[in-house]
Design an enzyme around this catalytic site. Structure first.
Site, mmCIF file in Angstrom:
data_model
loop_
_atom_site.group_PDB
_atom_site.id
_atom_site.type_symbol
_atom_site.label_atom_id
_atom_site.label_comp_id
_atom_site.label_asym_id
_atom_site.label_seq_id
_atom_site.Cartn_x
_atom_site.Cartn_y
_atom_site.Cartn_z
ATOM 1 N N GLU A 193 0.795 -1.315 -0.070
ATOM 2 C CA GLU A 193 0.064 -0.009 0.008
ATOM 3 C C GLU A 193 0.876 1.289 0.042
ATOM 4 O O GLU A 193 0.361 2.132 0.634
ATOM 5 C CB GLU A 193 -0.925 -0.048 1.084
ATOM 6 C CG GLU A 193 -1.945 -1.075 1.214
ATOM 7 C CD GLU A 193 -3.049 -0.875 2.152
ATOM 8 O OE1 GLU A 193 -2.865 -0.238 3.118
ATOM 9 O OE2 GLU A 193 -4.245 -1.434 1.860
ATOM 10 N N GLU A 262 -6.956 -7.742 -0.370
ATOM 11 C CA GLU A 262 -7.396 -7.363 1.046
ATOM 12 C C GLU A 262 -8.710 -7.116 1.055
ATOM 13 O O GLU A 262 -8.934 -5.949 0.761
ATOM 14 C CB GLU A 262 -6.709 -6.380 1.786
ATOM 15 C CG GLU A 262 -5.218 -6.975 2.262
ATOM 16 C CD GLU A 262 -4.487 -5.737 3.181
ATOM 17 O OE1 GLU A 262 -5.158 -5.235 3.852
ATOM 18 O OE2 GLU A 262 -3.231 -5.897 2.980
HETATM 19 C C1 GAL Z 1 -4.297 -2.474 5.209
HETATM 20 C C2 GAL Z 1 -2.884 -3.063 5.346
HETATM 21 C C3 GAL Z 1 -2.689 -4.317 6.085
HETATM 22 C C4 GAL Z 1 -3.532 -3.921 7.478
HETATM 23 C C5 GAL Z 1 -4.967 -3.540 7.127
HETATM 24 C C6 GAL Z 1 -5.891 -3.301 8.295
HETATM 25 O O1 GAL Z 1 -4.342 -1.198 4.784
HETATM 26 O O2 GAL Z 1 -2.460 -3.232 3.970
HETATM 27 O O3 GAL Z 1 -1.579 -4.727 6.555
HETATM 28 O O4 GAL Z 1 -2.970 -3.135 8.142
HETATM 29 O O5 GAL Z 1 -4.906 -2.409 6.303
HETATM 30 O O6 GAL Z 1 -6.045 -4.402 9.217
#
Ligand code: GAL
Length: 656
Positions: A193, A262
């Protein structure tokens, strides 16, 4: 089979450590067929065949190796094809050039278990991982390399990042874990990110990202690399989406597939925050919409969140539990109806696979907020997704001459373009869940005899008690001082008050004023707790404490215990935010309202606590004092309890 879980809990103030051991045996089969992994505009291709892949994150150090086979098995039964994990640099290289791949850090074992279960693996090397993990996964020693600047076009940083990434890739190759070698790894991630924060780094950001991309590809893993949330990811790196919804995402080239790395199945828990919950109807809706609109790879972050053991949690103020409201809960039990409803969804999506991989969808409007997407092969195999994206009203739509009821905010899946096999808003899976009961401090055993020990305790001395304390003028920033070997730093000042001091005059109302970058603070005056303060959130971690003090002739001691509660893991320059009492520290409200600034006095510093040195924090000490006189509501006590409980191997039922 009865599973036995032993949990050792040691609490001190805000610091909680849970160790879990779990015994079980799981048999599995090994697959070692060499597979070529490539991609085109529709999907990842394994051995030349486009694939629809359902993935879920499980971070190996957030559970115990004994739990891994069962977690992987439950993932497979839930319909996953892929397990996604980060690689945690600070776990594997706690000291520069000294590596650890044992126990919960046994990355190779974890990946082999995934492969043996017949699943694929997505290895997110980072090595910056965010992940609510201490310091975003960076080892603290990195911070002390002269001239280093993290995550930008900086030579010392790039050298270290390349060295660690290469180390991991070499390890994977040695163990033949890439699909190109017959192993389960089909995909790898570099950075994490960066696109979300890169503007802070100016033009150096672009050269850093280009360098990261070519460094990664030069490692020649034989499988594709991705960058998540990186709209300018250079070819051949695939840019992927992270978020609660990603159906609107399009990759930065029409030669790359639409991938979601994600999909947040819930959220992480912060101290003092509400326990996060994402309804499965919404999660399923998001997934179905993604496949409806051309996606072919989707990952739940997290599928099993687990536990932030020891001091691994990021922060500040992120809790020990990383349950995440995930389909498999912190203890490894399936969470219903989440797990079951998603399993049903995955089956429905897989029934559409042949049509899904054949083409891009054709979309038509069925009315306001109502959409149909149809996938059709040349030979006429047809799959359809019907969506009602309105949040208020159900609708009845007409599609291919038939009528369909679509609840608000839902997607129906029709693997033959006729029959609805699944609707995201209609939950049919079981709803019985395991239940944990809580016990009070005094409790030594419950009626079923589940507890094997009661609480015991040990005192921690106030102020300086170790021989290696240092004395320096002025107030020191905490992370630079402790190098994060402990959460605790004592700032102590001792002086004599003469009976002639004018500020001893009656009528003065002195207060001690302490300013800290955070994260928490306990102030002791002459050995007694005078006040405490904590920051509130990662964006408001700093704090000010003002508390009345009584000044009298004789020895006057100020002992300030400053605590970090997980180091920052997110944001541009997150490594430079600092912690601890950087001041000023003042005595205010003296005669005529005057102030004495104590900031530049000689302060004595103690890194860590006595109890940590004697093994109290990891349960290895034997000095514990047992009941009956458990001290409560008194500062600086270590508490320990060992909880043993049993649960039968029934789906979703836990007896405590
Ligand atoms: C995303 C990040 C993850 C984790 C998630 C929140 O932005 O890539 O590593 O932090 O947010 O749980």
């Amino acid at each position: 089979m009865m599973k036995k879980v032993v949990i050792i809990v040691v609490l001190m103030l805000l610091s909680i450590i849970i160790t879990t051991t779990l015994s079980m045996s799981v048999s599995s089969t090994t697959t070692d067929t060499v597979a070529a992994v490539t991609y085109d505009e529709r999907a990842l291709l394994i051995n030349g065949k486009r694939r629809v892949l359902i993935s879920g994150s499980i971070h190996y150090p957030r559970s115990t190796p004994e739990m891994w086979p069962d977690l992987i098995q439950k993932s497979k039964e839930g319909g996953l094809d892929v397990i996604e994990t980060y690689v945690f640099w600070n776990l594997h290289e706690p000291v520069r050039n000294q590596f650890d791949f044992q126990g919960r850090s046994d990355l190779v074992k974890f990946i082999k278990l995934v492969g043996e279960a017949g699943l694929y693996l997505h290895l997110r090397i980072g090595p910056y991982v965010c992940a609510e993990w201490n310091y975003g996964g960076f080892p603290l020693w990195l911070h002390f390399i002269p001239g280093i600047q993290f995550r930008t076009d900086n030579q010392p940083f790039k050298m270290e990042m390349q060295r660690f990434t290469t180390k991991i890739v070499q390890l994977m190759k040695q163990e033949k874990l890439y699909a190109s070698q017959g192993g389960p790894i089909i995909l790898s991630q570099i950075e994490n990110e960066y696109g979300n924060i890169q503007s802070g780094y100016g033009s150096a950001a672009k050269s850093y990202i280009n360098w990261s991309a070519s460094m990664a590809t030069s490692l020649d893993t034989g499988v594709p690399w991705v960058m998540c949330q990186q709209a300018d990811a250079p070819d051949p790196i695939i840019n992927t989406c992270n978020g609660f919804y990603c159906d609107q995402f399009t990759p930065n080239s029409n030669k790359k597939p639409k991938m979601w790395t994600e999909n947040w199945s819930g959220w992480f828990l912060s101290f003092g925050g509400a326990v996060p919950h994402r309804p499965v109807e919404d999660l399923a809706f998001a997934v179905a919409r993604f496949f409806q609109r051309g996606g072919t790879f989707q990952n739940y972050y997290m599928y099993h969140g687990g536990t932030n053991f020891g001091r691994s949690t990021g922060g500040p103020f992120i809790a020990t539990s990383y349950d995440y409201d995930a389909p498999i809960d912190e203890y490894g039990l399936v969470r219903q109806p989440k797990w079951g409803h998603l399993k049903d969804l995955h089956k429905a999506i897989k029934l559409c696979e042949e049509a899904l991989i054949a083409t891009d969808p054709t979309s038509t409007s069925l009315g306001s907020n109502l959409e149909a997407h149809v996938y059709k092969t040349n030979s006429g195999v047809c799959a359809a997704f019907l969506a009602n994206v309105g949040t208020q009203s159900d609708a009845t739509v007409s599609f291919n001459g038939n009528s369909y009821h679509l609840p608000a905010w839902s997607v129906s899946i029709l693997p033959d373009c006729k029959t609805v096999v699944f609707n995201t808003a209609k939950v049919n899976s079981q709803v019985v869940n395991a239940k944990l009961t809580s016990h009070s401090l005094e409790e030594t055993s419950d009626s079923s005899g589940a507890f094997s020990s009661g609480w015991s305790w040990v005192d921690e001395p106030v102020g300086i008690s170790k021989s290696n304390a240092i004395t320096k003028p002025g107030l020191l920033e905490q992370i630079n001082t402790t190098a994060d070997v402990s959460d605790y730093l004592w700032y102590s000042l001792s002086t004599q008050i003469q009976g002639t001091e004018p500020f001893l005059k009656e009528g003065t109302k002195p207060v001690i004023h302490v300013e800290s970058l955070g994260h928490a603070l306990h102030a002791f005056i002459n050995g007694k707790l005078a006040g405490s303060a904590t920051g509130e959130s990662s964006s408001k971690r700093s704090l000010t404490l003002e508390t009345p003090v009584t000044l009298a002739p004789g020895k006057f001691t100020i002992d300030l215990m400053s605590l970090t509660v997980g180091l920052q893991n997110y944001g541009a320059f997150f490594d430079t935010v600092g912690a601890g009492i950087t001041g000023p520290v003042k005595l205010k409200g003296l005669q005529n309202g005057s102030t004495i600034d104590l900031s530049s006095y000689q302060w004595t510093y103690q890194i860590g606590l006595k109890g940590e040195d004697s093994g109290l924090s990891d349960g290895s000490s034997t000095q514990w004092i047992v009941l009956p006189s458990l001290p409560k509501k008194q500062p600086l006590k270590w508490y320990k309890v060992i909880i043993t409980y049993y649960f039968p191997n029934l789906l979703g039922f836990l007896q405590v």
